[in-house]
Design a protein around this motif. Structure first.
Motif, PDB file in Angstrom:
ATOM      1  N   UNK A   1       4.407  -6.433   9.035  1.00 30.15           N
ATOM      2  CA  UNK A   1       3.817  -5.300   8.330  1.00 30.15           C
ATOM      3  C   UNK A   1       4.241  -5.337   6.867  1.00 30.15           C
TER       4      UNK A   1
ATOM      5  N   UNK B   1       4.599  -2.861   3.508  1.00 35.65           N
ATOM      6  CA  UNK B   1       4.659  -1.468   3.085  1.00 35.65           C
ATOM      7  C   UNK B   1       4.716  -1.395   1.563  1.00 35.65           C
TER       8      UNK B   1
ATOM      9  N   UNK C   1       5.085   4.271  -1.444  1.00 36.35           N
ATOM     10  CA  UNK C   1       4.412   5.533  -1.170  1.00 36.35           C
ATOM     11  C   UNK C   1       3.385   5.479  -0.057  1.00 36.35           C
ATOM     12  N   UNK C   2       3.337   4.354   0.651  1.00 41.19           N
ATOM     13  CA  UNK C   2       2.351   4.213   1.724  1.00 41.19           C
ATOM     14  C   UNK C   2       3.031   3.842   3.034  1.00 41.19           C
ATOM     15  N   UNK C   3       2.249   3.914   4.101  1.00 39.80           N
ATOM     16  CA  UNK C   3       2.759   3.496   5.381  1.00 39.80           C
ATOM     17  C   UNK C   3       2.647   1.996   5.568  1.00 39.80           C
ATOM     18  N   UNK C   4       3.414   1.426   6.496  1.00 43.06           N
ATOM     19  CA  UNK C   4       3.303  -0.010   6.777  1.00 43.06           C
ATOM     20  C   UNK C   4       1.898  -0.370   7.245  1.00 43.06           C
TER      21      UNK C   4
ATOM     22  N   UNK D   1      -0.362  -3.623   8.983  1.00 43.18           N
ATOM     23  CA  UNK D   1      -0.312  -4.929   9.643  1.00 43.18           C
ATOM     24  C   UNK D   1      -1.000  -5.980   8.777  1.00 43.18           C
TER      25      UNK D   1
ATOM     26  N   UNK E   1       8.109  -6.011   6.870  1.00 41.92           N
ATOM     27  CA  UNK E   1       8.853  -5.811   8.113  1.00 41.92           C
ATOM     28  C   UNK E   1       8.339  -6.769   9.181  1.00 41.92           C
TER      29      UNK E   1
ATOM     30  N   UNK F   1       7.691  -1.732  20.103  1.00 43.33           N
ATOM     31  CA  UNK F   1       8.058  -2.565  18.978  1.00 43.33           C
ATOM     32  C   UNK F   1       9.455  -2.227  18.485  1.00 43.33           C
TER      33      UNK F   1
ATOM     34  N   UNK G   1      11.643  -3.042  15.091  1.00 40.64           N
ATOM     35  CA  UNK G   1      11.449  -3.544  13.738  1.00 40.64           C
ATOM     36  C   UNK G   1      12.717  -4.174  13.176  1.00 40.64           C
TER      37      UNK G   1
ATOM     38  N   UNK H   1      14.976  -5.022   9.620  1.00 43.23           N
ATOM     39  CA  UNK H   1      15.433  -4.097   8.597  1.00 43.23           C
ATOM     40  C   UNK H   1      14.625  -4.102   7.312  1.00 43.23           C
TER      41      UNK H   1
ATOM     42  N   UNK I   1      12.554  -6.593   0.764  1.00 40.20           N
ATOM     43  CA  UNK I   1      11.854  -6.174  -0.451  1.00 40.20           C
ATOM     44  C   UNK I   1      11.522  -7.412  -1.257  1.00 40.20           C
TER      45      UNK I   1
END
Lengths: 114, 113
Positions: free
Chosen positions: B36, B38, B41-44, B46, B89, B101, B103, B105, B108
């Motif tokens: 994923x 990310x 400011x947004x969600x992960x 796919x 992720x 799932x 995840x 850690x 970045x």
């Protein structure tokens, strides 16, 4: 159209208050989730609902209570908020139930407890 | 239960270079491995996934490899662009872990123009 939408985007509140976060998905998915992302970006599942039925309830304080009025909605109620509850909360959905179904995440609700 | 470790935690590359992120998992019964992305400011979201019956999968500049014997899988991004900058992720799913799932850690990734 937003697939998974959650409101509010930001939530600032004081310790001891009760608050709710709402989530809706328009993908027709059967399963919805709540995830918590802490300050170190670690993602951890809190709850999983399949067809409005609670499937997973990880080690979460009972101050957190999910409610699913229908398949498209999964809300999160938090009572007696504590400083440690500050995090970003993500709602997600998937077509099937299980870890091999791709997750669709909302954009998160940043909760700050002061 | 399943434990997923991800390295490095931060990765800085020059635009045009390749980036590799590695993950290891503990449960040999794990059978699904998504990645994923990310953005701030947004969600992960796919970006690619692989199942245990496949060793490699590619989608344009992104590829994932899986080594079941060693229990590790990797994300490869070639010809990186500034818009690849995000937190990535890895995750693993196993029936032994309730088929949910787990995840890693996060990594970045910073792509310098």
């Amino acid at each position: 159209d937003t697939a998974v939408s959650q409101t509010p985007k930001y939530l600032v509140t004081q310790m001891g208050n009760d608050k709710s976060i709402k989530c809706e998905q328009n993908l027709g998915h059967d399963t919805m989730y709540w995830y918590k992302q802490d300050s170190k970006k670690f993602l951890k599942i809190m709850f999983s609902y399949n067809n409005k039925e609670l499937i997973i309830n990880e080690t979460v304080p009972n101050r957190f209570s999910p409610k699913s009025p229908d398949k498209a909605h999964l809300n999160l109620h938090i009572n007696s908020l504590e400083l440690g509850d500050s995090a970003v909360y993500f709602c997600a959905s998937s077509q099937g139930y299980g870890g091999d179904s791709p997750l669709h995440f909302g954009n998160g609700t940043r909760l700050t407890v002061t | 239960g399943e434990n997923v470790e991800q390295h490095p935690s931060t990765l800085s590359v020059q635009e045009g270079d390749s980036a590799v992120i590695k993950c290891t998992y503990s449960d040999s019964a794990s059978n699904y491995f998504p990645w994923y992305k990310q953005e701030l400011g947004k969600g992960p979201q796919l970006i690619i996934d692989i199942r245990s019956n496949v060793g490699e999968k590619k989608d344009q500049r992104i590829a994932v490899t899986l080594n079941k014997t060693a229990k590790h899988f990797s994300l490869h991004i070639t010809e990186t662009q500034p818009e690849d900058s995000a937190v990535y992720f890895c995750a693993a799913s196993s029936y032994n872990a309730g088929n949910m799932l787990t995840f890693g850690g996060g990594t970045r990734l910073m792509v310098k123009p």
